[in-house]
Design a protein around this motif. Structure first.
Motif, PDB file in Angstrom:
ATOM      1  N   HIS A  16       0.831  -1.201   0.000  1.00 22.68           N
ATOM      2  CA  HIS A  16       0.000   0.000   0.000  1.00 22.68           C
ATOM      3  C   HIS A  16       0.864   1.250   0.000  1.00 22.68           C
ATOM      4  CE1 HIS A  16      -4.335  -0.730   0.228  1.00 22.68           C
ATOM      5  NE2 HIS A  16      -4.007  -1.920   0.715  1.00 22.68           N
ATOM      6  N   MET A  17       1.922   1.223   0.818  1.00 19.18           N
ATOM      7  CA  MET A  17       2.796   2.394   0.878  1.00 19.18           C
ATOM      8  C   MET A  17       3.381   2.712  -0.494  1.00 19.18           C
ATOM      9  SD  MET A  17       4.837   1.700   4.443  1.00 19.18           S
ATOM     10  CE  MET A  17       6.026   3.029   4.213  1.00 19.18           C
ATOM     11  N   ALA A  18       3.671   1.651  -1.241  1.00 15.41           N
ATOM     12  CA  ALA A  18       4.280   1.849  -2.561  1.00 15.41           C
ATOM     13  C   ALA A  18       3.353   2.602  -3.510  1.00 15.41           C
ATOM     14  CB  ALA A  18       4.666   0.502  -3.164  1.00 15.41           C
ATOM     15  N   GLU A  19       2.065   2.573  -3.224  1.00 14.71           N
ATOM     16  CA  GLU A  19       1.089   3.234  -4.094  1.00 14.71           C
ATOM     17  C   GLU A  19       0.839   4.673  -3.701  1.00 14.71           C
ATOM     18  OE1 GLU A  19      -0.083   1.517  -6.750  1.00 14.71           O
ATOM     19  OE2 GLU A  19       1.255  -0.067  -6.035  1.00 14.71           O
ATOM     20  N   PRO A  23       5.048  10.485   2.961  1.00 15.58           N
ATOM     21  CA  PRO A  23       5.006   9.661   4.166  1.00 15.58           C
ATOM     22  C   PRO A  23       3.577   9.270   4.534  1.00 15.58           C
ATOM     23  CG  PRO A  23       5.417  11.944   4.745  1.00 15.58           C
ATOM     24  CD  PRO A  23       5.422  11.884   3.254  1.00 15.58           C
ATOM     25  N   VAL A  24       3.452   8.125   5.182  1.00 17.18           N
ATOM     26  CA  VAL A  24       2.151   7.589   5.585  1.00 17.18           C
ATOM     27  C   VAL A  24       2.194   7.368   7.094  1.00 17.18           C
ATOM     28  CG1 VAL A  24       0.450   5.840   5.080  1.00 17.18           C
ATOM     29  CG2 VAL A  24       2.241   6.329   3.415  1.00 17.18           C
ATOM     30  N   THR A  25       1.155   7.778   7.778  1.00 17.28           N
ATOM     31  CA  THR A  25       1.155   7.640   9.237  1.00 17.28           C
ATOM     32  C   THR A  25       0.774   6.221   9.662  1.00 17.28           C
ATOM     33  OG1 THR A  25      -1.167   8.194   9.512  1.00 17.28           O
ATOM     34  CG2 THR A  25       0.388  10.030   9.469  1.00 17.28           C
ATOM     35  N   VAL A  38      -0.340   1.160  17.121  1.00 14.58           N
ATOM     36  CA  VAL A  38       0.798   0.625  17.870  1.00 14.58           C
ATOM     37  C   VAL A  38       1.256  -0.714  17.292  1.00 14.58           C
ATOM     38  CG1 VAL A  38       1.602  -0.124  20.130  1.00 14.58           C
ATOM     39  CG2 VAL A  38       0.100   1.851  19.936  1.00 14.58           C
ATOM     40  N   VAL A  39       0.310  -1.482  16.823  1.00 18.05           N
ATOM     41  CA  VAL A  39       0.655  -2.758  16.198  1.00 18.05           C
ATOM     42  C   VAL A  39       1.485  -2.500  14.945  1.00 18.05           C
ATOM     43  CG1 VAL A  39      -0.286  -4.815  15.090  1.00 18.05           C
ATOM     44  CG2 VAL A  39      -1.373  -3.893  17.128  1.00 18.05           C
ATOM     45  N   VAL A  40       1.090  -1.471  14.185  1.00 15.81           N
ATOM     46  CA  VAL A  40       1.849  -1.115  12.981  1.00 15.81           C
ATOM     47  C   VAL A  40       3.278  -0.725  13.349  1.00 15.81           C
ATOM     48  CG1 VAL A  40       2.040   0.534  11.085  1.00 15.81           C
ATOM     49  CG2 VAL A  40      -0.198  -0.388  11.735  1.00 15.81           C
ATOM     50  N   ARG A  41       3.412   0.131  14.344  1.00 17.61           N
ATOM     51  CA  ARG A  41       4.768   0.550  14.736  1.00 17.61           C
ATOM     52  C   ARG A  41       5.595  -0.647  15.163  1.00 17.61           C
ATOM     53  NH1 ARG A  41       1.901   4.850  17.919  1.00 17.61           N
ATOM     54  NH2 ARG A  41       1.483   6.420  16.324  1.00 17.61           N
ATOM     55  N   ARG A  42       4.937  -1.559  15.846  1.00 17.86           N
ATOM     56  CA  ARG A  42       5.649  -2.725  16.352  1.00 17.86           C
ATOM     57  C   ARG A  42       6.214  -3.561  15.199  1.00 17.86           C
ATOM     58  NH1 ARG A  42       2.545  -4.437  21.441  1.00 17.86           N
ATOM     59  NH2 ARG A  42       1.092  -5.491  20.102  1.00 17.86           N
ATOM     60  N   HIS A  59       4.851  16.869  12.614  1.00 18.70           N
ATOM     61  CA  HIS A  59       3.990  17.269  11.500  1.00 18.70           C
ATOM     62  C   HIS A  59       4.532  16.756  10.183  1.00 18.70           C
ATOM     63  CE1 HIS A  59       0.908  19.961  13.075  1.00 18.70           C
ATOM     64  NE2 HIS A  59       1.786  20.270  14.012  1.00 18.70           N
ATOM     65  N   GLY A  60       3.656  16.181   9.371  1.00 17.52           N
ATOM     66  CA  GLY A  60       4.086  15.660   8.079  1.00 17.52           C
ATOM     67  C   GLY A  60       4.952  14.435   8.197  1.00 17.52           C
ATOM     68  N   GLY A  61       4.997  13.866   9.393  1.00 17.97           N
ATOM     69  CA  GLY A  61       5.832  12.674   9.589  1.00 17.97           C
ATOM     70  C   GLY A  61       5.124  11.411   9.142  1.00 17.97           C
ATOM     71  N   GLY A  62       5.739  10.283   9.448  1.00 12.62           N
ATOM     72  CA  GLY A  62       5.166   8.999   9.071  1.00 12.62           C
ATOM     73  C   GLY A  62       6.231   8.098   8.497  1.00 12.62           C
ATOM     74  N   TRP A  63       5.766   7.107   7.729  1.00 15.97           N
ATOM     75  CA  TRP A  63       6.661   6.069   7.209  1.00 15.97           C
ATOM     76  C   TRP A  63       6.908   6.254   5.723  1.00 15.97           C
ATOM     77  CZ3 TRP A  63       8.667   2.646  10.699  1.00 15.97           C
ATOM     78  CH2 TRP A  63       8.016   2.575  11.942  1.00 15.97           C
TER      79      TRP A  63
END
Lengths: 154, 154
Positions: A16-19, A23-25, A38-42, A59-63
DNA sequence: GCCTCATGTAACTTTAAATGTTTCATGAGA
DNA sequence: TCTCATGAAACATTTAAAGTTACATGAGGC
């Protein structure tokens, strides 16, 4: 035991991120996986440690993806997750004093070891790029278009 | 999930039974497996249904082997246990509407299916007779003798 | 500087599956 | 008829994954 869905889940998230541009939270990705941020971060922590993704605070952060999808295999992702237990079956006791149990364990261990080697070899042959290509093929076959922002809204 | 030890446990029990003359009670076998007699009856029920063992009630009752060890494989025993789940990992959701998840599931399913086929083929190559022979080889190598009635007493 | 957003992490709760336990029914000898 | 053994249902325990809560930390925006 409940079955371990981390590999399945993290692959879903990566594709999904590739699409998505930028950044994605964790919160958004939790929506995709229908779980908790939290599960995602883990599960993403292991990938971050290996440099497959990067995270930014504030702000504007994420993966963000930080690797070449053509160079990373499912085996790499599996390892990044900490190489979780593959089999639901196992020996009742390790290091048994009983010779019967030693014979049983030896036979089972060898069979399981070979199956594990094959599985990991298979996963090592599938790149994230191949997975993504498969997804796009399915998308084209269906003829629809795909909005990653809303695909999981319902 | 806790790891499934039924296959390991039932093989242990069968090999012990092979060393003992006459019927063996669930209670004795529970001692061998360090568990409860009801657990023994539970896992033996499947083998009884397939005719690999027989059970008798009452005084002098218990379990007896009712098959040719050279003709029964670990795969047969696995099937008799109800073919329990092999893998600790799985897809987060079956029948996903999301095309990304479909692509992920398809790739993972194929790898796991192949590993499962290999594992079952390996188990199908090991007979109970081979396991028992391995046990006796270990026994000879150790040079000791084996009293199945007391091997688990401690 | 202060407020808000987002990750990082620890601690705790919930859930699902295997295993363990209790209990009672049934049948086979002694 | 008494005891021993299996058969099976119902319930309790245990374990690991997943989910949740709470708070600390750092990065903009104002």
């Amino acid at each position: 035991m409940r079955r371990d869905g981390k590999l399945s889940g993290v692959l879903h998230v990566l594709l999904h991120m590739a699409e998505i541009e930028g950044p994605v939270t964790s919160e958004f990705l939790a929506g995709v996986m229908q779980t908790n941020p939290v599960v995602v971060r883990r599960i993403m922590a292991g990938l971050r440690d290996r440099g497959y993704v990067r995270s930014e605070k504030g702000h504007g952060g994420g993966w963000r993806i930080a690797c070449d999808f053509a160079a990373v295999t499912l085996r790499d992702i599996y390892d990044a997750l900490g190489a979780p237990e593959i089999f639901a079956m196992g020996n009742r006791s390790e290091a048994p004093g009983c010779l019967v149990e030693q014979a049983v364990n030896a036979a089972m261990d060898e069979s399981f070891r070979e199956a594990e080697a094959l599985l990991l070899a298979q996963l090592g042959r599938i790149t994230l790029a191949a997975l993504s290509a498969d997804f796009h093929a399915r998308l084209a076959a269906r003829g629809g278009d795909f909005n990653p922002e809303t695909a999981h809204a319902v």
